[in-house]
Write a protein that holds these residues in place. Structure first.
Motif, mmCIF file in Angstrom:
data_model
loop_
_atom_site.group_PDB
_atom_site.id
_atom_site.type_symbol
_atom_site.label_atom_id
_atom_site.label_comp_id
_atom_site.label_asym_id
_atom_site.label_seq_id
_atom_site.Cartn_x
_atom_site.Cartn_y
_atom_site.Cartn_z
ATOM 1 N N PHE A 157 0.130 -4.183 2.953
ATOM 2 C CA PHE A 157 0.853 -3.026 2.461
ATOM 3 C C PHE A 157 1.338 -2.149 3.610
ATOM 4 N N LYS A 184 5.201 -1.394 4.389
ATOM 5 C CA LYS A 184 5.676 -0.006 4.455
ATOM 6 C C LYS A 184 6.378 0.257 5.783
ATOM 7 N N LYS A 220 6.227 -4.704 -5.136
ATOM 8 C CA LYS A 220 6.478 -4.448 -3.714
ATOM 9 C C LYS A 220 7.432 -5.503 -3.182
#
Length: 175
Positions: A54, A58, A83
């Motif tokens: 993650f 990001k 995502k």
């Protein structure tokens, strides 16, 4: 930033079909897709059970959204329902697969084209280090993270491990 729906990406990738899978890494899968306007795309999906990925996803999202250069892969849009990041498609794949895994493509790369690829990578790095408003250190530049477009022009990809900062050169006498 542009947003896209999960349904549009499911349709574009034939519901993330194994036939459209380009590859996978430690925390993500990559799929080829085609939008209704026939534009080819790449969809990067974070693995459902990955906590580590993650932060890289990001980082990739933030940097590729802010960095614009002809030698960097461009982020087209994101899907917030899952995502998912959507990038421009590079039909000639990565530099490592072109040079190693595909002898026919490797033979197409005469020394003039190879010099052009090296110069393009250099221009991309110069932009990251000096010319962009953000100073970015890639930290994972390798042949698999250099993609080649239809004209064999290089585009640097995968900013997941990159960091913002200033570059400083330490000379032996400065220690």
């Amino acid at each position: 930033m542009n947003y896209i729906s999960l349904q549009v990406l499911r349709t574009a990738t034939s519901n993330f079909s194994v036939n459209n899978k380009l590859g996978e890494g430690g925390y993500r899968e990559v799929f080829k897709g085609e939008l209704q306007d026939e534009k080819e795309i790449v969809v990067e999906r974070l693995s459902a059970n990955s906590a580590q990925g993650f932060n890289e996803l990001k980082n990739d999202l933030v940097l590729t959204n802010k960095l614009k250069h002809k030698n960097l892969v461009q982020l087209l849009c994101v899907c917030l329902q899952e995502k998912l990041l959507v990038y421009e498609y590079m039909p000639n794949g990565s530099l490592d697969t072109t040079l190693i895994a595909d002898p026919e493509k490797a033979n197409q790369l005469d020394w003039t084209k190879r010099k052009g690829i090296i110069s393009g990578i250099d221009r991309g790095l110069l932009y990251l280090h000096e010319d962009s408003r953000l100073k970015v250190i890639h930290r994972d530049l390798k042949p698999s993270n250099v993609l080649l477009n239809v004209d064999m022009n290089p585009k640097i990809s995968d900013f997941g491990l990159s960091m913002l900062g200033t570059l400083s050169i330490v000379r032996p006498n400065d220690r």
